[in-house]
Motif scaffolding. Structure first.
Motif, mmCIF file in Angstrom:
data_model
loop_
_atom_site.group_PDB
_atom_site.id
_atom_site.type_symbol
_atom_site.label_atom_id
_atom_site.label_comp_id
_atom_site.label_asym_id
_atom_site.label_seq_id
_atom_site.Cartn_x
_atom_site.Cartn_y
_atom_site.Cartn_z
ATOM 1 N N ASN A 193 -1.728 10.877 -6.874
ATOM 2 C CA ASN A 193 -0.538 10.220 -6.334
ATOM 3 C C ASN A 193 -0.776 8.759 -5.934
ATOM 4 O OD1 ASN A 193 1.668 12.343 -6.223
ATOM 5 N ND2 ASN A 193 -0.112 13.438 -5.414
ATOM 6 N N LYS A 194 -1.952 8.241 -6.287
ATOM 7 C CA LYS A 194 -2.299 6.829 -6.090
ATOM 8 C C LYS A 194 -2.104 6.378 -4.639
ATOM 9 C CE LYS A 194 -1.183 5.669 -10.884
ATOM 10 N NZ LYS A 194 -1.034 7.014 -11.368
ATOM 11 N N ILE A 195 -2.677 7.156 -3.728
ATOM 12 C CA ILE A 195 -2.525 6.900 -2.297
ATOM 13 C C ILE A 195 -3.654 5.995 -1.806
ATOM 14 C CG2 ILE A 195 -2.462 7.993 -0.014
ATOM 15 C CD1 ILE A 195 0.021 8.493 -1.928
ATOM 16 N N ASP A 196 -3.273 4.986 -1.015
ATOM 17 C CA ASP A 196 -4.238 4.062 -0.422
ATOM 18 C C ASP A 196 -4.653 4.498 0.982
ATOM 19 O OD1 ASP A 196 -4.168 2.041 -2.572
ATOM 20 O OD2 ASP A 196 -2.096 1.767 -1.923
ATOM 21 N N ILE A 197 -3.703 5.063 1.733
ATOM 22 C CA ILE A 197 -3.955 5.439 3.120
ATOM 23 C C ILE A 197 -3.314 6.800 3.383
ATOM 24 C CG2 ILE A 197 -3.574 4.836 5.554
ATOM 25 C CD1 ILE A 197 -3.147 1.917 4.617
ATOM 26 N N LYS A 240 0.832 -1.206 0.000
ATOM 27 C CA LYS A 240 0.000 0.000 0.000
ATOM 28 C C LYS A 240 0.868 1.259 0.000
ATOM 29 C CE LYS A 240 -4.033 -2.026 1.927
ATOM 30 N NZ LYS A 240 -5.392 -1.621 2.051
ATOM 31 N N ARG A 241 0.342 2.283 -0.675
ATOM 32 C CA ARG A 241 0.997 3.593 -0.690
ATOM 33 C C ARG A 241 0.375 4.431 0.412
ATOM 34 N NH1 ARG A 241 3.887 5.414 -4.950
ATOM 35 N NH2 ARG A 241 2.859 7.455 -4.970
ATOM 36 N N VAL A 242 1.226 4.836 1.361
ATOM 37 C CA VAL A 242 0.782 5.551 2.552
ATOM 38 C C VAL A 242 1.333 6.968 2.498
ATOM 39 C CG1 VAL A 242 0.864 5.599 5.072
ATOM 40 C CG2 VAL A 242 0.830 3.394 3.861
ATOM 41 N N MET A 243 0.450 7.944 2.588
ATOM 42 C CA MET A 243 0.888 9.333 2.570
ATOM 43 C C MET A 243 0.825 9.915 3.973
ATOM 44 S SD MET A 243 -0.299 12.488 0.177
ATOM 45 C CE MET A 243 0.883 11.983 -1.092
#
Length: 130
Positions: free
Chosen positions: A83-87, A2-5
Motif C-alpha cells: 500500500n506504499k505507506i511511509d508512516i 507522505k502516505r500515512v496509515m
C-alpha cells in the motif's frame, strides 16, 4: 505528500478516534486500514455493531481521511509495502511489528475506548430495566 496509515477497528466511533486521525493528517495523506468484520469476530469474539461498509462510510465522511481499505487485525511489512505507506500511526496499544516504514505512536485519549462505550451502553440498559 507522505502516505500515512492508521489501522483501527472503529467498531464504535468516538472522539479518541477523531483526535488520532487529526494528528495523523498533520503528517500526510491518511489511509485507514480498517479491520474486517471476520477479523473482529475472530480476535474480539463478537460481530461489530456496524458492518465494515458502514464503518467505512463513516470514516470516509471525516475530513482527515483520504481512503479506507480492508485489513487484518495485525499489519505486516508486506501489507505496508503493498500500500506504499511511509508512516504507520497508532495509539500506544500498538501490537504491529512493522519495519517497512516509520511508526509514530500517540498516547490514547484518557477515559475513552470502544470497549468502554460498549460497557457503558450495557450498564445503561441494565440500569434502566431495574
Amino acid at each position: 505528500m507522505k502516505r500515512v496509515m492508521v489501522d483501527m477497528s472503529c467498531t464504535l466511533m468516538h472522539h479518541g478516534h477523531i483526535r488520532l486521525l487529526r494528528k495523523a493528517a498533520d503528517l500526510g495523506k491518511v489511509i485507514v486500514a480498517l479491520t474486517t468484520d471476520d477479523e473482529i469476530l475472530m480476535k474480539k469474539g463478537y460481530t461489530p455493531e456496524l458492518s465494515f461498509e458502514e464503518r467505512k462510510e463513516i470514516l470516509l465522511a471525516i475530513k482527515y481521511v483520504s481512503d479506507v481499505i480492508p485489513s487484518k487485525w495485525l499489519l505486516d511489512d508486506s501489507y505496508i509495502r503493498e500500500n506504499k505507506i511511509d508512516i504507520l500511526v497508532h495509539g500506544d496499544d500498538n501490537s504491529n511489528q512493522i519495519s517497512a516504514c516509520e511508526v509514530v505512536i500517540f498516547p490514547r485519549t484518557d477515559g475513552i475506548s470502544s470497549s468502554q462505550l460498549r460497557e457503558r451502553s450495557m450498564n445503561i440498559r441494565v440500569n434502566s430495566k431495574t
